[in-house]
Design a protein around this motif. Structure first.
Motif, PDB file in Angstrom:
ATOM      1  N   MET A   1       0.736  -1.379  -0.014  1.00  0.00           N
ATOM      2  CA  MET A   1      -0.217  -0.127  -0.014  1.00  0.00           C
ATOM      3  C   MET A   1       0.984   1.142   0.012  1.00  0.00           C
ATOM      4  SD  MET A   1      -3.335  -0.277   0.960  1.00  0.00           S
ATOM      5  CE  MET A   1      -4.623  -0.972   1.897  1.00  0.00           C
ATOM      6  N   PHE A   2       1.091   1.591   1.173  1.00  0.00           N
ATOM      7  CA  PHE A   2       2.252   2.717   1.085  1.00  0.00           C
ATOM      8  C   PHE A   2       3.519   2.484   1.854  1.00  0.00           C
ATOM      9  CE2 PHE A   2       3.251   7.098   3.002  1.00  0.00           C
ATOM     10  CZ  PHE A   2       3.075   7.613   1.999  1.00  0.00           C
ATOM     11  N   ASP A   3       4.377   1.925   0.881  1.00  0.00           N
ATOM     12  CA  ASP A   3       5.579   1.789   1.405  1.00  0.00           C
ATOM     13  C   ASP A   3       6.745   2.821   1.171  1.00  0.00           C
ATOM     14  OD1 ASP A   3       5.633   1.684  -1.247  1.00  0.00           O
ATOM     15  OD2 ASP A   3       6.406  -0.589  -1.623  1.00  0.00           O
ATOM     16  N   THR A   4       8.051   2.630   1.404  1.00  0.00           N
ATOM     17  CA  THR A   4       8.986   3.628   1.231  1.00  0.00           C
ATOM     18  C   THR A   4       9.075   4.148  -0.265  1.00  0.00           C
ATOM     19  OG1 THR A   4      10.538   1.951   1.277  1.00  0.00           O
ATOM     20  CG2 THR A   4      10.215   3.071   3.418  1.00  0.00           C
ATOM     21  N   MET A   5       8.873   3.141  -1.080  1.00  0.00           N
ATOM     22  CA  MET A   5       9.125   3.565  -2.501  1.00  0.00           C
ATOM     23  C   MET A   5       8.074   4.537  -3.040  1.00  0.00           C
ATOM     24  SD  MET A   5      11.078   3.373  -5.031  1.00  0.00           S
ATOM     25  CE  MET A   5      11.963   2.311  -5.826  1.00  0.00           C
ATOM     26  N   THR A   6       6.772   4.254  -2.543  1.00  0.00           N
ATOM     27  CA  THR A   6       5.646   5.207  -2.904  1.00  0.00           C
ATOM     28  C   THR A   6       6.023   6.668  -2.202  1.00  0.00           C
ATOM     29  OG1 THR A   6       4.144   3.195  -2.750  1.00  0.00           O
ATOM     30  CG2 THR A   6       3.239   5.745  -2.858  1.00  0.00           C
ATOM     31  N   PHE A   7       6.426   6.570  -1.010  1.00  0.00           N
ATOM     32  CA  PHE A   7       6.877   7.764  -0.484  1.00  0.00           C
ATOM     33  C   PHE A   7       7.831   8.506  -0.909  1.00  0.00           C
ATOM     34  CE2 PHE A   7       9.201  10.132   2.729  1.00  0.00           C
ATOM     35  CZ  PHE A   7       8.508  11.099   3.216  1.00  0.00           C
ATOM     36  N   THR A   8       9.103   7.802  -1.436  1.00  0.00           N
ATOM     37  CA  THR A   8      10.006   8.543  -2.174  1.00  0.00           C
ATOM     38  C   THR A   8       9.630   8.980  -3.715  1.00  0.00           C
ATOM     39  OG1 THR A   8      11.546   6.821  -1.290  1.00  0.00           O
ATOM     40  CG2 THR A   8      12.230   7.894  -3.021  1.00  0.00           C
ATOM     41  N   LYS A   9       8.974   8.251  -4.354  1.00  0.00           N
ATOM     42  CA  LYS A   9       8.143   8.730  -5.528  1.00  0.00           C
ATOM     43  C   LYS A   9       7.272   9.950  -5.356  1.00  0.00           C
ATOM     44  CE  LYS A   9       7.750   4.314  -7.698  1.00  0.00           C
ATOM     45  NZ  LYS A   9       6.743   3.396  -8.454  1.00  0.00           N
ATOM     46  N   ILE A  10       6.462  10.144  -4.374  1.00  0.00           N
ATOM     47  CA  ILE A  10       5.731  11.307  -4.143  1.00  0.00           C
ATOM     48  C   ILE A  10       6.699  12.786  -3.654  1.00  0.00           C
ATOM     49  CG2 ILE A  10       4.217  12.217  -2.401  1.00  0.00           C
ATOM     50  CD1 ILE A  10       2.837   9.764  -2.260  1.00  0.00           C
ATOM     51  N   LEU A  11       7.577  12.144  -2.798  1.00  0.00           N
ATOM     52  CA  LEU A  11       8.532  13.428  -2.511  1.00  0.00           C
ATOM     53  C   LEU A  11       9.537  13.643  -3.710  1.00  0.00           C
ATOM     54  CD1 LEU A  11       9.784  14.835  -0.171  1.00  0.00           C
ATOM     55  CD2 LEU A  11      11.619  13.129   0.153  1.00  0.00           C
ATOM     56  N   GLY A  12       9.912  12.814  -4.570  1.00  0.00           N
ATOM     57  CA  GLY A  12      10.478  13.209  -5.734  1.00  0.00           C
ATOM     58  C   GLY A  12       9.793  13.965  -6.632  1.00  0.00           C
ATOM     59  N   ALA A  13       8.392  13.640  -6.867  1.00  0.00           N
ATOM     60  CA  ALA A  13       7.412  14.358  -7.755  1.00  0.00           C
ATOM     61  C   ALA A  13       7.231  15.879  -6.914  1.00  0.00           C
ATOM     62  CB  ALA A  13       6.293  13.866  -7.678  1.00  0.00           C
ATOM     63  N   PHE A  14       7.314  15.963  -6.023  1.00  0.00           N
ATOM     64  CA  PHE A  14       6.947  17.386  -5.108  1.00  0.00           C
ATOM     65  C   PHE A  14       8.499  18.261  -5.477  1.00  0.00           C
ATOM     66  CE2 PHE A  14       7.564  20.077  -1.554  1.00  0.00           C
ATOM     67  CZ  PHE A  14       6.668  20.890  -1.732  1.00  0.00           C
ATOM     68  N   CYS A  15       9.517  17.463  -5.012  1.00  0.00           N
ATOM     69  CA  CYS A  15      10.645  18.467  -5.198  1.00  0.00           C
ATOM     70  C   CYS A  15      10.941  18.683  -6.909  1.00  0.00           C
ATOM     71  CB  CYS A  15      12.000  17.497  -4.812  1.00  0.00           C
ATOM     72  SG  CYS A  15      12.008  17.159  -3.065  1.00  0.00           S
ATOM     73  N   GLY A  16      10.642  17.528  -7.732  1.00  0.00           N
ATOM     74  CA  GLY A  16      10.766  18.292  -9.134  1.00  0.00           C
ATOM     75  C   GLY A  16       9.782  19.336  -9.633  1.00  0.00           C
ATOM     76  N   ALA A  17       8.614  19.258  -9.102  1.00  0.00           N
ATOM     77  CA  ALA A  17       7.456  20.359  -9.553  1.00  0.00           C
ATOM     78  C   ALA A  17       8.076  21.560  -8.837  1.00  0.00           C
ATOM     79  CB  ALA A  17       6.221  20.128  -8.874  1.00  0.00           C
ATOM     80  N   LEU A  18       8.491  21.493  -7.798  1.00  0.00           N
ATOM     81  CA  LEU A  18       9.280  22.692  -7.033  1.00  0.00           C
ATOM     82  C   LEU A  18      10.351  23.526  -7.863  1.00  0.00           C
ATOM     83  CD1 LEU A  18       9.132  24.796  -4.535  1.00  0.00           C
ATOM     84  CD2 LEU A  18      10.723  23.191  -3.461  1.00  0.00           C
ATOM     85  N   LEU A  19      11.126  22.585  -8.207  1.00  0.00           N
ATOM     86  CA  LEU A  19      12.303  22.853  -8.999  1.00  0.00           C
ATOM     87  C   LEU A  19      12.058  23.612 -10.706  1.00  0.00           C
ATOM     88  CD1 LEU A  19      15.497  22.925  -9.290  1.00  0.00           C
ATOM     89  CD2 LEU A  19      15.210  20.506 -10.653  1.00  0.00           C
ATOM     90  N   ILE A  20      10.815  23.084 -10.894  1.00  0.00           N
ATOM     91  CA  ILE A  20      10.555  23.420 -12.308  1.00  0.00           C
ATOM     92  C   ILE A  20       9.639  24.806 -11.945  1.00  0.00           C
ATOM     93  CG2 ILE A  20       8.766  23.242 -13.981  1.00  0.00           C
ATOM     94  CD1 ILE A  20       9.420  20.048 -13.970  1.00  0.00           C
ATOM     95  N   PHE A  21       9.093  25.120 -10.978  1.00  0.00           N
ATOM     96  CA  PHE A  21       8.474  26.120 -10.610  1.00  0.00           C
ATOM     97  C   PHE A  21       9.650  27.332 -10.394  1.00  0.00           C
ATOM     98  CE2 PHE A  21       7.305  29.150  -7.104  1.00  0.00           C
ATOM     99  CZ  PHE A  21       6.259  29.914  -7.834  1.00  0.00           C
ATOM    100  N   LEU A  22      10.522  27.157  -9.504  1.00  0.00           N
ATOM    101  CA  LEU A  22      11.449  27.928  -9.299  1.00  0.00           C
ATOM    102  C   LEU A  22      12.523  28.295 -10.421  1.00  0.00           C
ATOM    103  CD1 LEU A  22      12.733  26.827  -5.729  1.00  0.00           C
ATOM    104  CD2 LEU A  22      11.494  28.585  -6.215  1.00  0.00           C
ATOM    105  N   LEU A  23      12.676  27.423 -11.502  1.00  0.00           N
ATOM    106  CA  LEU A  23      13.527  27.643 -12.664  1.00  0.00           C
ATOM    107  C   LEU A  23      12.586  28.619 -13.496  1.00  0.00           C
ATOM    108  CD1 LEU A  23      15.370  24.409 -13.350  1.00  0.00           C
ATOM    109  CD2 LEU A  23      16.327  26.401 -12.784  1.00  0.00           C
ATOM    110  N   GLY A  24      11.361  28.285 -13.548  1.00  0.00           N
ATOM    111  CA  GLY A  24      10.359  29.168 -14.597  1.00  0.00           C
ATOM    112  C   GLY A  24      10.495  30.293 -14.033  1.00  0.00           C
ATOM    113  N   ASN A  25      10.257  30.894 -12.568  1.00  0.00           N
ATOM    114  CA  ASN A  25      10.312  32.082 -11.834  1.00  0.00           C
ATOM    115  C   ASN A  25      11.482  32.990 -12.207  1.00  0.00           C
ATOM    116  OD1 ASN A  25       9.453  34.076 -10.383  1.00  0.00           O
ATOM    117  ND2 ASN A  25      10.344  33.445  -8.508  1.00  0.00           N
ATOM    118  N   TRP A  26      12.702  32.008 -12.185  1.00  0.00           N
ATOM    119  CA  TRP A  26      14.143  32.559 -12.460  1.00  0.00           C
ATOM    120  C   TRP A  26      14.187  33.092 -14.079  1.00  0.00           C
ATOM    121  CZ3 TRP A  26      18.029  30.168 -15.645  1.00  0.00           C
ATOM    122  CH2 TRP A  26      19.116  31.078 -15.478  1.00  0.00           C
ATOM    123  N   ALA A  27      13.360  32.401 -14.891  1.00  0.00           N
ATOM    124  CA  ALA A  27      13.424  32.457 -16.139  1.00  0.00           C
ATOM    125  C   ALA A  27      12.626  33.762 -16.619  1.00  0.00           C
ATOM    126  CB  ALA A  27      13.207  31.256 -17.104  1.00  0.00           C
ATOM    127  N   ALA A  28      11.434  33.828 -16.003  1.00  0.00           N
ATOM    128  CA  ALA A  28      10.417  35.172 -16.284  1.00  0.00           C
ATOM    129  C   ALA A  28      11.014  36.140 -15.782  1.00  0.00           C
ATOM    130  CB  ALA A  28       9.191  34.547 -15.568  1.00  0.00           C
TER     131      ALA A  28
END
Length: 170
Positions: A1-28
């Motif tokens: 159900m909710f193992d460490t791999m799922t948690f790692t994927k969720i955390l990775g997705a969140f960090c990736g989205a934050l990184l894209i947001f910050l890079l977009g802000n910097w470019a704008a």
């Protein structure tokens, strides 16, 4: 159900989205920002000389320091000096900054047991009321490279009152 791999994927997705947001802000900001000043500040591209003098600028300058200093109030200066107490003492002991007993008329960078920065050591001369007011108005402009991190007192009356107070400590 909710193992460490799922948690790692969720955390990775969140960090990736934050990184894209910050890079977009910097470019704008780079594309649409206001340049050196940033924040969309507009700068005048050119000036047309009409031959008229700027009376508004002359009014903004106000009275000269000698006139204001002649009517300065040391009691008000003592209250304003509270901004300086974080780094300076008036009991003869040094703190982050040198003590200010007898500073009016004293040689610049002359307190023997204080380690002054090179900017103040290179000034030479004496601390006259006019020199002190120039320094406390904008320390970084008066002595480029100084370690004094104070932004300065912008009101000429405040500077005159503080210097009148300091003059009473001689």
């Amino acid at each position: 159900m909710f193992d460490t791999m799922t948690f790692t994927k969720i955390l990775g997705a969140f960090c990736g989205a934050l990184l894209i947001f910050l890079l977009g802000n910097w470019a704008a900001e780079g594309l649409y920002g206001g340049g050196e000043g940033g924040h969309g500040e507009e700068k005048q591209a050119y000036t047309i000389d009409t031959g008229a003098t700027d009376t508004a600028a002359a009014k903004d300058q106000g009275p000269d320091f000698a006139t204001v200093y002649a009517s300065a109030d040391p009691k008000k200066g003592e209250r304003i000096f509270s901004k300086c107490k974080a780094c300076h003492k008036v009991d003869g002991n040094n703190a982050t900054g040198p003590h200010l007993n007898g500073v009016v008329g004293r040689d610049v960078a002359s307190v023997p047991d204080f380690n002054y920065d090179n900017a103040l050591k290179s000034l030479g001369g004496k601390w006259t009321p006019d020199r002190i007011q120039q320094f406390i108005h904008d320390p970084k402009k008066f002595a480029p490279g100084t370690k004094m991190g104070f932004a300065g007192l912008k009101k000429i009356e405040d500077r005159a009152n503080v210097i009148a107070y300091l003059a009473t400590l001689n």
